[in-house]
Design an enzyme around this catalytic site. Structure first.
Site, mmCIF file in Angstrom:
data_model
loop_
_atom_site.group_PDB
_atom_site.id
_atom_site.type_symbol
_atom_site.label_atom_id
_atom_site.label_comp_id
_atom_site.label_asym_id
_atom_site.label_seq_id
_atom_site.Cartn_x
_atom_site.Cartn_y
_atom_site.Cartn_z
ATOM 1 N N SER A 262 65.489 138.432 82.835
ATOM 2 C CA SER A 262 65.036 137.301 83.637
ATOM 3 C C SER A 262 64.856 136.058 82.781
ATOM 4 O O SER A 262 64.653 136.129 81.571
ATOM 5 C CB SER A 262 63.703 137.651 84.282
ATOM 6 O OG SER A 262 62.736 137.846 83.267
ATOM 7 N N LYS A 263 64.929 134.936 83.461
ATOM 8 C CA LYS A 263 64.770 133.640 82.811
ATOM 9 C C LYS A 263 63.421 133.555 82.104
ATOM 10 O O LYS A 263 63.295 132.944 81.054
ATOM 11 C CB LYS A 263 64.871 132.553 83.902
ATOM 12 C CG LYS A 263 65.058 131.158 83.368
ATOM 13 C CD LYS A 263 65.584 130.221 84.445
ATOM 14 C CE LYS A 263 64.581 129.925 85.536
ATOM 15 N NZ LYS A 263 65.065 128.912 86.495
ATOM 16 N N ARG A 264 62.450 134.185 82.723
ATOM 17 C CA ARG A 264 61.082 134.146 82.196
ATOM 18 C C ARG A 264 60.995 134.733 80.778
ATOM 19 O O ARG A 264 60.277 134.250 79.935
ATOM 20 C CB ARG A 264 60.168 134.937 83.153
ATOM 21 C CG ARG A 264 58.712 134.753 82.872
ATOM 22 C CD ARG A 264 58.191 133.430 83.417
ATOM 23 N NE ARG A 264 57.057 132.974 82.636
ATOM 24 C CZ ARG A 264 57.132 132.070 81.662
ATOM 25 N NH1 ARG A 264 58.285 131.510 81.365
ATOM 26 N NH2 ARG A 264 56.064 131.707 80.991
ATOM 27 N N SER A 266 63.879 135.935 78.858
ATOM 28 C CA SER A 266 65.057 135.842 77.999
ATOM 29 C C SER A 266 65.836 134.577 78.317
ATOM 30 O O SER A 266 65.603 133.922 79.325
ATOM 31 C CB SER A 266 65.984 137.047 78.232
ATOM 32 O OG SER A 266 65.309 138.258 78.032
#
Length: 499
Positions: A262-264, A266
């Site tokens: 996830s963007k959160r 990685s």
RNA sequence: GCCCCCAUCGUCUAGAGGCCUAGGACGCCACCCUUUCAAGGUGGAGAUCACCGGUUCGAAUCCGGUUGGGGGCACCA
């Protein structure tokens, strides 16, 4: 025909332009692409932009550009963000196929396989909470299915806009997943899900099924996060009388903590990797091996080689952690495999204009083995771009003075080096000559070459770590090298107690 | 909570009943090479194949259970 097994292979990738191209989407696209190439099938790109609120043309453009950058091409689909699609199954943007979905939804309503639902979000929320309290599966309770004609008219008079729900038959759904084998779900647990919003815009599960049918898709290869959604799709396929494609669910790409990447947690945008100077070849090679291997110990493959070797049989079932260290290694391998000319061209966008093309080509062999990412070239070549004053500002005694020596010793070495180089003409200022002369000077001084080179390197580059010293000096030129040694000499002398 | 999927070194993986006292790669450590850093070379540490039961002459490989992890249950895709 109730399935697609007799048809020529057609696969698709269906990115949603609600953000820049995601690592996971790229990998799924790659697998579809490789599969299509391997079996000689057709590869279709379809833009899933039914979430009008979050989809943008900029993001669609990013996805198309980035896919091209990776070397992934499609046989059908949009080529640019304008609409000159290629292929006879278009349009390839779902926002342009709304009439089709509306007609299919009408068919479902007419046959009684779908129905209107007037429940408000608040009412739905209340039911959900109740179900959670009773520890039941949260699903629609079918309230609007039992509405009378009068009820419906009442809602209409209130101005309420209904959604369309599919009446999901309580049956067991079984399918043979290309990667996981037999999978079974009980659709009685599903609940009647929404297929068309109150606004009239259809939802993902519905449009994906309609388009896959209308586009003659035979193999649906997608992320494992869709495995649990497949029974919904099959329910829809049956209700609409469509042919059932083969499904294949590939493992997820994971964060280091093994949750879905996830963007959160990685870096998920391919663009970000591109900007740091990862080569598309390296990214493709790396992504291909996240969940697949050829079954041998080979590990360096071009896109073409991958399409020859790729097969679903060797795709893993378990998720794979995205390991940047490994990507870095592969990127280095690909960088080093480039010729100087090729690498210089790739380096160009990462280096300042102050370094002209000829200069870039000349530094390239000096830094090639030292690059992990192309962007690393900026720091490695900074000493060429910086002014003598900027370099002088970086001088510090630690780098200038070899371990175990006094500042006065460094000053002496620097002075000797200066005289040695000063004796050279511009024409003799080449790496080979410089090295020979400096080694001889070190020997005469009675110093180890490494100790002698240390203050020189610091003086010339302003750094303790740099590309090979003599090549660097050659690039810099006689005058600048001499000037830098002079200011370093000044710095070191100031450090030294008066001799 | 319910449903589904998964399980080999820290990580990516080889392995489709005997070739496995489990192989390769990344990372890590050491040494060699060496003008720094890299690159390269050599070697090393690192996995009781999650666990427990079966099946079998024989299991990392087949079956069952347990545990653990993940995913899905939206008027997102």
């Amino acid at each position: 025909m109730t399935d697609t097994s007799e048809l020529p292979v057609r696969v698709r990738m269906a990115p949603s332009p609600t953000g820049p191209l995601h690592i996971g989407t790229a990998r799924t696209s790659l697998y579809n692409f490789l599969f299509a190439r391997h079996v000689g099938g057709t590869y279709v790109l379809r833009i899933e932009d039914t979430d009008l609120a979050r989809s943008t043309v900029e993001q669609e453009q990013d996805i198309i550009d980035t896919l091209h950058w990776l070397g992934i091409t499609w046989d059908e689909g949009p080529q640019v963000a304008r609409g000159d699609d290629i292929g006879s199954y278009g349009p390839y943007r779902q926002s342009m196929r709304l009439d089709l979905y509306a007609a299919e939804a009408d068919r479902l309503m007419a046959s009684g396989a779908a129905y209107h639902c007037w429940c408000t979000p608040e009412e739905l929320e209340a039911v959900r909470r109740e179900q959670e309290a009773k520890k039941e599966a949260p699903r629609y309770n079918g309230r609007c299915l039992r509405l009378t004609h009068a009820d419906r008219e009442q809602f209409a008079r209130e101005g309420r806009q209904p959604v369309v729900r599919l009446k999901v038959p309580p049956e067991t759904i079984r399918f043979d997943d290309l990667i996981r084998g037999e999978v079974e779900f009980d659709n009685a647990l599903l609940g009647d899900f929404v297929i068309v919003r109150a606004s009239g815009v259809p939802l993902y599960h519905f449009v994906v099924v309609v388009d896959d049918e209308k586009m003659d898709i035979t193999h649906v290869i997608r992320g494992e996060d869709h495995l649990s959604n497949t029974p919904k799709h099959i329910a829809l396929i049956r209700a609409l009388g469509y042919r059932e494609p083969r499904f294949g669910h590939i493992p997820l790409i994971l964060n280091p903590d093994r949750s879905k990447m996830s963007k959160r947690k990685s870096q998920t945008a391919i663009t970000a990797y591109r900007e740091q100077g990862y080569l598309p070849e390296a990214l493709v090679n790396f992504l291909a091996f996240l969940g697949w291997s050829p079954g041998t110990e080979e590990e360096i493959f071009t896109l073409d080689e991958l399409s020859q070797r790729f097969d679903l049989a060797h795709v893993h079932k378990a998720g794979a952690v995205f390991d940047v260290d490994r990507l870095d290694y592969l990127n280095g391998v690909y960088i080093r495999s480039l010729t100087d000319e090729q690498l210089a061209l790739r380096l160009r966008p990462f280096l300042p204009d102050a370094l002209d093309d000829a200069a870039v080509l000349r530094v390239t062999p000096l830094i090639k083995e030292r690059l992990v990412r192309l962007a690393d070239a900026t720091e490695l070549t900074a000493f060429l771009v910086e002014s003598d004053a900027e370099v002088a500002a970086l001088y510090d005694a630690d780098a200038l003075v070899p371990k175990g020596r006094a500042p006065a010793d460094a000053a002496r070495a620097l002075a000797i080096a200066r005289d040695t180089l000063d004796a050279l003409t511009d024409g003799d200022f080449s790496a080979d000559v410089l090295e020979t002369r400096c080694r001889r000077a070190a020997e005469e001084l009675g110093w180890k070459a490494g100790d002698f080179f240390r203050p020189l390197r610091a003086a010339v580059t302003g750094r303790g770590v740099s590309p090979p010293l003599f090549g660097s000096m050659e690039l810099l030129g006689r005058d600048r090298v001499l000037a830098r040694i002079d200011s370093a000499l000044g710095k070191v002398s100031a450090e030294a107690p008066t001799a």
